[in-house]
Structure formats: structure tokens, C-alpha cells
Design a protein around this motif. Structure first.
Motif, short mmCIF file in Angstrom:
data_model
loop_
_atom_site.label_atom_id
_atom_site.label_comp_id
_atom_site.label_asym_id
_atom_site.label_seq_id
_atom_site.Cartn_x
_atom_site.Cartn_y
_atom_site.Cartn_z
N GLU A 8 -9.23 -2.53 -11.35
CA GLU A 8 -8.73 -3.41 -10.29
C GLU A 8 -9.67 -4.57 -9.99
O GLU A 8 -10.85 -4.51 -10.28
N THR A 22 0.82 -1.22 0.00
CA THR A 22 0.00 0.00 0.00
C THR A 22 0.86 1.26 0.00
O THR A 22 0.47 2.26 -0.61
N TYR A 31 -8.42 0.84 -1.13
CA TYR A 31 -8.18 1.79 -2.23
C TYR A 31 -8.59 3.20 -1.82
O TYR A 31 -7.92 4.18 -2.16
#
Lengths: 333, 333
Positions: free
Chosen positions: A266, A242, A301
Motif C-alpha cells: 500500500e 474502509t 489500516y
């Protein structure tokens, strides 16, 4: 309550047998041949130059997999195999197995226990992220047709896209799709030089060469330039942890105009990480083939995007694929 | 009509990934550990000495395969994995992967295209039928628990079995089951010497050593003796072409008393050869691993049996398994 049976376990154990059957079917191009009306085991054997028994067992197995039908000894294509597995179909995607079953990927799974132990790929170096890894040539060659509905969805939700930077463009089909739909005015496609040559050929073939330019380099190191209205990150952030992915989003922010936005493609599982099955399973692929990649949830996200200076994303399901398109606006800090 | 999607094709292509996940799960014995109450990714990682991310991705994948459940970050066994995959369960059958994923079998599938072309295994020599092939040691060790319900069904439909000859006995569990149920008076188990030692140990462990004797040798060449009431051919005839299988049945007839009968355990697909999926798929396994074996239909077994001097068989479905038990009486010619 039904008595438990081990059949589901056995089916999973024997998954490699299905892979072998598909690999052989694609090598022999059997769907294309059936599509030409060669419909019995005897006729298939004669046409393909193989044993009749081999033809019968292979074709029967493809019926079990719902990729052929069989009636009175005659095999025929299903709607699915006619559209996707007959080489004469415009939507043929059978060459995707050259990527999905490439040595880089199957070799990584042969060392899957090691990957589980260390929490990242057991392949040498950075696995799939090694600079100029040849697997991405296979990806760009074979996987583009698999992205068909995703390309359409990106063109739909990213419009108007203006000046576009497509990072890790691969086959370049997303950017080209944006040009074809009129959503984008111009596209800059960034990728390693070997892959970029394929994207350039695709842009030319689509008649979009004038509005398209290649930017050869490493997505994490090369200067992206500035003034883009849209930065497109398709099937890219999942390869990283991340922190690295957030850093990439910060690069995107810096490359965008004040009203610019980022578009992600994604695999996004639910927060439970175990549903739906296809995006959830994608975490296995990332563990096997990358040092720190993952199938991130929407919450993750959202966290990366807001930390990098974007709004919370809107998320759009891609029909017929295990992918989503996420769109987030650049926030003024 | 629903728009076709390639998801089914992709799932079959990626079958090898499921195999890899199961192989790792069994190596780590993760089901046994979850069964002990180690239920979070963090706790599993600590207990197994692996990365937490590896534990999480592996366990999530097992949830996708319906072999674990997950709620609030805690993994638990399903009814199926508790019964079959926890090493502490009496019905544990996890070691079956040592046979199912043995080099002899996975290597044969690596050459599956060759097998399709020639109509028989591409492995060296006779493949799985090589004398004393070590894969049958793995079979005898690991596969017996998989036959549990089949052993019960054989004991049920073969009674009274009297003096029994068990050909290619492997783990010997069918004959031992006949003794344990009281269906058989005595059992002679024929197999290669290496395998037979395991069967003998199983007979002793079951307390049946007195009524059980081993007959080491090759099922196709050794003298079987005579005077048996029952000849048991479990998971055996499918390895051969119909002429050889018929010859084996003729040997069985010659070894039986006038009122004797033969009992087969087999994968028997419908006449269409594509349903049900598990016995239909068994033809793939025989093509990959044997020179001329097959998944024969009831009509084919009936043909072989009547040609060898038996009645038409009665067929009995085994619950929870993709197998049938067939029983045919010796006919007076």
C-alpha cells in the motif's frame, strides 16, 4: 526572509507540459536511441526522422528533468534513465506510461473538479472499478517493472508464505516472486479473466506454471476457497471505502488457516496525510479514479485489520518506491 | 552511490495531475476562502458546497505542492499563496491560469509529438501568431500581475525612456509602468485592436490616459512612426525565428531617434540551453505553440541586435521571475 515568488505555482500549473514531454520521449524511444550512442540533436533528428530543432528542444527538456545529461552538445543517459528508460535494460519501465497516461486516467483528471465536488470519481460507473475495465490490462502490461523492488520486499517479509492466494493479481508478479524466491509453495492468483491471462503468461515465462494456478473472477464476489497460509492484497484495498476494505479483509481471514496472515502492499502516508509527498499524493489519484478509494494511514489500516480479526500490522518500507508492505497475523477470536 | 529510483520519472509523467489540482483549486477559489479563515476540510466543504472528502484531498494536495500549510487539521495560506493566490491580494495572479491552461495552449501540447517531428507548432495556421488570436486577450487579462516585478525592473533600467513605443503591448503594463515611474514622457502602445482595448482600460485606470495612446495594428506590418527614444519589445521576439526577429529590430532602429534604444524582456537561458530550468523550459513552450519561436541565448540576442544596428546589450535579471531585461543602444552606422 526571502521575497515570495510565484515560480512554484507556475511550475505546478505547467505540470501538463512535463507530461507531454515525457509522452513524446517515450513514443520516440529517445532514451533507447541515446543509449545506442546517438548523442547530438543532429544525429537524433536523422535517426528518429524528426526536425533537428524538435530533437534539440525535446532533449534539452529531458536534461531539465534530469533524465539526460548534456555536455558540449552531446546528450547521455543518466544512471536513472539508463536503468529504467532504455528499452534494452532488464529494468525498463517506460511502458508504464501506457497505464499512467491511459484515457481512463487522464479522462478522470479532466473531470477532477467534479470529483472534488462529489468526493469520488466523476468517471462513468465505478470508474477504475468497473468489471473488466481495460485499464487493468494496461496496468498488468506496463506497471509490473515498476513493482520490482516491491516484489523483492514482499518475498523478503512474507516468507515463509506456504500456500498463497493473490487477490486482484494483475500481472501476478508478487505471487510469482514468492515462488521464485522459494517463499511460497503454491500460488492461486485471482483476477478478471482478461488480466489473468497475462499473469498466467508471466508465470509460465518464469518457469513457475506448475505451482501457479489462476482463479478467474471478481475479488468481491468469487469464492476464494480456504486453507491458505497467506493472502496477498497488493495495491488493492486503497480502491475502496474502509467498510468495503474491512469486508475484504474478513474474506481473507475466512480463507486463511488458523496461523495464516495477510500481506498488504500500500501507499501509506503519515497521519498528517501530507507527507511523504508521493503516498500523500496518492489520495488524489484515488479521488480522481475511484468512487471511494483513498490513501489510508497506518492507523486506518490497523483499524481495518483489527476489526477484521487480524493483529496490528508490521510495516516495511520498500526501497526506491512510495510503497509499504504490511503484514498482519490472523487472530484467534 | 545511491541506487537509482524511478520516482523522478514518475513525478514528471504525472505532471498533468498537478495541473488538474491547481485548475480545480483556482475554480473553487480555495485560497481566497482559506484566507478568510475557513481552515478545516469540514468548513471548506460547507462553504464551497463540495464533499468533505474532496475538500480534504484537494487541500492536502495543495500542502504537498507547498501552497498551503496544515497543522492539526487546519489549513493556512503560505507567504506565497497569501500574496499571489488570494483574490483579495493586490498581487493576485491566479487568473493567469486562464491563459496558461487555455485551449490554445493545452491543445498545442496535446499535439506535442507532432511539433517535435516538424520542429514547430502542430496547431493550425501560425498557432499563437494567428492574427487576433483570442489567447492574447486571455494573456492580457490574466498575465499582467505575473509581470509585476518585471514591470518594475523595466522602469528602473529603461529610465529615462522619453517617448516610448511599446510593440505588442498586450496588457500595456510595461508602458504604463514607465509612465507611472516618471521614466517615460509618453507611450504609444501597438497591438491588435481587441487586446489594445484592455491596455487602454489599464492606462485609464492608472490615470495615465493623457500620456498614452493606442496604435491598433499588426506589429510586423503597421507603420510604427518615428522619433521614439525607446522601443519596448516585451515577451515578443521569442515568438519568431532569428531572421524575423532581426527584421523587427531593424524596424525598431528605423523608428528610433539617433540616441534611441531598444528594451527587450525575454527568457534567456544560459548558452548550454538547459539552465536555469525555467528559461530553458521556455523553448518547449515556443516549440509547442509557435511555428519557429525559441528561447534564445544572450549570444543569439547579441547577434540579432548587432546585425540590426544596435550595440551589444546589457542584461538585467528580474527578481522572482524567469525573465531578463536587455537594453541596447542604437548605433550610428
Amino acid at each position: 526572509m526571502t521575497e515570495p515568488t510565484p515560480l512554484r505555482f507556475i511550475e505546478a500549473v505547467n505540470g501538463f507540459q512535463r507530461t507531454a514531454v515525457i509522452r513524446t520521449a517515450m513514443e520516440l524511444d529517445i532514451f533507447t536511441v541515446v543509449g545506442e550512442g546517438v548523442e547530438t540533436a543532429e544525429a537524433l533528428a536523422a535517426r528518429l526522422g524528426i526536425a533537428e530543432k524538435g530533437a534539440r528542444v525535446l532533449a534539452d527538456a529531458l536534461v531539465v528533468l534530469h533524465l539526460l545529461t548534456k555536455a558540449e552538445g552531446r546528450y547521455r543517459l543518466t544512471a536513472e534513465s539508463a536503468l529504467f528508460l532504455d528499452r534494452k535494460s532488464a529494468r525498463f519501465l517506460g511502458d508504464s506510461v501506457k497505464f499512467q497516461l491511459s484515457e481512463a486516467i487522464t479522462g478522470a483528471y479532466a473531470r477532477f473538479s467534479e470529483a472534488v465536488k462529489k468526493g469520488g470519481t466523476a468517471s462513468d460507473g465505478a470508474g477504475a472499478l468497473e468489471p473488466e475495465h481495460p485499464m487493468w490490462i494496461e496496468f498488468a502490461k506496463g506497471m509490473a517493472p515498476l513493482m520490482y523492488t516491491t516484489v523483492l520486499k514482499v518475498a523478503e517479509v512474507a516468507a515463509p508464505a506456504g500456500r498463497v492466494l493473490e487477490v486482484a493479481a494483475g500481472h501476478g508478479k508478487y505471487g510469482i516472486g514468492l515462488l521464485e524466491s522459494g517463499a511460497a509453495r503454491e500460488v492461486t492468483a485471482l483476477d478478471w479473466p482478461g488480466v489473468l491471462r497475462l499473469a498466467e503468461a508471466n508465470a509460465k515465462e518464469a518457469g513457475m506454471a506448475e505451482q501457479w494456478r489462476g482463479l478467474p473472477g471478481d475479488a468481491l464476489a468469487t469464492d476464494w476457497g480456504t486453507g491458505y497460509d497467506t493472502v496477498l492484497l497488493a495495491n488493492f484495498l486503497h480502491h475502496f471505502d474502509t467498510a468495503t476494505a474491512t469486508g475484504i479483509l474478513e474474506r481473507a481471514r475466512a480463507a486463511l488457516t488458523a496461523e495464516g496472515r495477510v500481506v498488504l502492499v500500500e501507499h501509506v502516508p503519515e497521519e498528517d496525510r501530507v507527507s511523504p509527498s508521493a503516498p500523500a499524493w496518492f489520495a488524489v489519484q484515488m479521488l480522481a479514479t475511484t468512487p471511494a478509494g483513498d490513501a489510508y494511514t497506518l492507523a486506518e489500516y490497523t483499524g481495518m485489520l483489527t476489526e477484521a480479526g487480524f493483529t496490528e500490522p508490521t510495516m516495511h518500507k520498500v526501497p526506491g518506491a512510495a510503497r509499504h508492505v504490511l503484514v498482519a497475523e490472523r487472530r484467534v477470536r
